[in-house]
Design a protein around this motif. Structure first.
Motif, short mmCIF file in Angstrom:
data_model
loop_
_atom_site.label_atom_id
_atom_site.label_comp_id
_atom_site.label_asym_id
_atom_site.label_seq_id
_atom_site.Cartn_x
_atom_site.Cartn_y
_atom_site.Cartn_z
N VAL A 86 23.53 -18.93 19.32
CA VAL A 86 22.86 -19.30 19.71
C VAL A 86 21.50 -19.33 19.81
O VAL A 86 20.99 -18.13 19.72
CB VAL A 86 23.16 -19.01 21.59
N ALA A 87 20.55 -20.17 20.00
CA ALA A 87 18.38 -19.85 19.70
C ALA A 87 18.24 -19.47 20.67
O ALA A 87 18.68 -19.37 21.94
CB ALA A 87 18.14 -20.89 19.72
N GLY A 88 17.44 -17.90 20.68
CA GLY A 88 17.08 -17.33 21.50
C GLY A 88 15.02 -17.66 21.40
O GLY A 88 14.88 -18.49 21.29
N SER A 89 14.65 -16.78 22.65
CA SER A 89 13.35 -17.33 23.29
C SER A 89 12.53 -17.48 21.72
O SER A 89 11.39 -17.73 22.63
CB SER A 89 12.77 -16.84 24.35
N ASP A 90 12.48 -16.73 21.24
CA ASP A 90 11.80 -16.45 19.86
C ASP A 90 12.52 -17.25 18.99
O ASP A 90 11.40 -17.22 17.77
CB ASP A 90 11.81 -14.57 19.54
N GLY A 91 13.10 -18.28 19.27
CA GLY A 91 13.17 -19.41 17.72
C GLY A 91 14.76 -18.21 17.09
O GLY A 91 15.01 -19.51 15.93
N VAL A 92 15.31 -17.83 17.62
CA VAL A 92 16.43 -17.22 16.20
C VAL A 92 17.67 -17.31 16.39
O VAL A 92 17.82 -16.69 17.98
CB VAL A 92 16.05 -15.61 15.78
N THR A 93 18.11 -17.67 15.51
CA THR A 93 20.31 -17.99 16.03
C THR A 93 20.25 -17.22 15.75
O THR A 93 20.35 -15.74 14.29
CB THR A 93 20.12 -19.31 15.60
#
Length: 333
Positions: A86-93
Motif C-alpha cells: 500500500v502506497a503511503g502519503s510519502d510515496g513509499v509502498t
C-alpha cells in the motif's frame, strides 16, 4: 511427476513457490531468467504455481500472468490476498495486513487482472488480520467463490483453532504454513486440524530459507534487502550455532543417497500424503534437483535420526523477529 490432491485439484507432489522470483531474498533475477524457471517447471511436470499480491507488490503475479497465460489449463493457480503493498502519503509502498471484506475483494480483483485469468483456483487469506474476525474475512472469500472469481479457499500462517473457525464458515481446501525440519510449529495443532477437516497442507519454506540446501554459509554475504537479515536464526551468533548442524545433516543426506535439499523435501513428502511442499528457486538446475526429491526413499530409522538432529530445539533463534511473530497466528513451540 507424482501427484497429490488439494481439494478438487490433482497437483504435482512438489509445487513451485514463486516469491523469490520477484521478492524477499535480495535482488530478484532478470525477467528472462524468471521466465525460464517458470517454463522449466511447467515442462518438468509442476502443476501447482503459488504466488501472492504481496510478492514484489504485484510483480510476481504480473510475471506469472505474462508467462503462463498461454498454458493456463495445464496447472493449478494459487494466490493470496489480505496482505499487500500500500502506497503511503510519502510515496513509499509498504506491506499492510488488511482482512476487511472490501480490501480482500479489491486484492482479488487486482490479482485477477495481473494474473490475466478469469478465476484463481486456490485463493488464500495470506494473514489473518487480528482486527477482523476470521469469519468475516472468510465470509467475503466465500462470496467470491459463489461469484466464480475463486474456486477454493485457503488460509496461511494459522493455528488449528483458527482453521476450525474458518472452516465452519466455508470449506477450507488448503492451509499454507511454514513447515520444515527446523520449523515444526504446525505439528502442535495445524496439521491435525487439516486432517480433521480434510484440507491439504502446503508447506512453504520447506528447505528452511535455503539453510537446508547447504547453500547459506555467510550471513554477511546476504543482500542488504534480504529478509533473512531480520530473522533471528540468521543473526550472526545464532547462525554460527546453526551451522554446527550441517555436517551431521550432510552425512544423513549422503546416507539417503540424495542432496541436502532433496532430503528436506523428501522428509516432508514422507510425513503425510496430504502435504505438498512448494520450494522456490531462481535457478533451473536447482529446480530440477528439488523435483527429484519425489524419488528419494527414507526408512524409519533415518527419519528418526533426522528429526532428532534438526528440530526447533536444536536450532538457535526464533523463526521470526518480535514484530513478525505478532502478525502470524501459528502456535509457538
Amino acid at each position: 511427476m507424482q501427484t497429490r490432491q488439494i481439494g478438487p485439484f490433482t497437483v504435482s507432489a512438489i509445487g513451485l513457490g514463486c516469491m523469490n522470483l520477484s521478492h524477499a531474498y535480495g535482488t530478484p533475477p532478470p525477467p528472462e531468467q524468471a521466465e525460464r524457471v517458470l517454463l522449466a517447471a511447467l515442462d518438468a511436470g509442476v502443476t501447482l504455481f503459488d504466488t501472492a499480491a504481496l510478492y514484489g507488490f504485484g510483480k510476481s503475479e504480473t510475471l506469472l500472468g505474462r508467462v503462463l497465460k498461454p498454458h493456463r489449463q495445464r496447472f493449478t493457480l494459487a494466490s493470496k490476498g489480505g496482505m499487500a503493498g500500500v502506497a503511503g502519503s510519502d510515496g513509499v509502498t509498504r506491506r499492510v495486513i488488511d482482512g476487511r471484506p472490501e480490501t480482500l475483494r479489491r486484492n482479488c480483483e487486482d490479482s485477477l487482472r495481473r494474473l490475466q485469468t478469469d478465476v484463481i483456483d486456490l485463493y488464500y487469506l495470506h494473514r489473518w488480520d487480528k482486527k477482523v474476525p476470521v469469519e468475516d474475512s472468510v465470509g467475503e472469500l466465500s462470496r467470491m467463490v459463489q461469484e466464480g472469481k475463486v474456486r477454493t479457499i485457503g488460509l496461511s500462517e494459522v493455528s488449528g483453532a483458527t482453521i476450525r473457525k474458518a472452516h465452519a464458515v466455508h470449506p477450507i481446501t488448503a492451509v499454507q504454513n511454514e513447515y520444515s525440519l527446523w520449523s515444526r510449529n504446525s505439528e502442535i495443532s495445524a496439521l491435525a486440524a487439516c486432517r480433521e477437516i480434510g484440507a491439504a497442507f502446503v508447506a512453504f519454506s520447506p528447505v528452511a530459507r535455503g539453510f537446508l540446501c547447504d547453500a547459506v554459509h555467510d550471513v554477511d554475504a546476504l543482500d542488504a534487502k534480504d529478509i533473512r537479515k531480520a530473522m533471528p536464526r540468521f543473526e550472526p551468533a545464532n547462525f554460527a550455532a546453526n551451522l554446527q548442524l550441517l555436517p551431521g545433516y550432510r552425512a544423513l543426506a549422503q546416507e539417503a543417497g540424495c542432496t541436502p535439499a532433496q532430503l528436506a523435501l523428501a522428509w516432508l513428502l514422507h510425513k503425510d500424503a496430504a502435504i505438498v511442499p512448494i520450494p522456490g528457486t531462481t535457478n533451473v538446475d536447482h529446480l530440477r534437483e528439488d523435483l527429484r526429491a519425489v524419488d528419494v526413499r527414507l526408512d524409519a530409522s533415518l527419519i528418526q535420526r533426522l528429526e532428532a538432529h534438526v528440530n526447533d530445539h536444536t536450532v538457535a533463534g526464533n523463526r521470526y523477529a518480535a514484530q513478525a511473530r505478532t502478525e502470524v497466528d501459528t502456535e509457538e513451540v
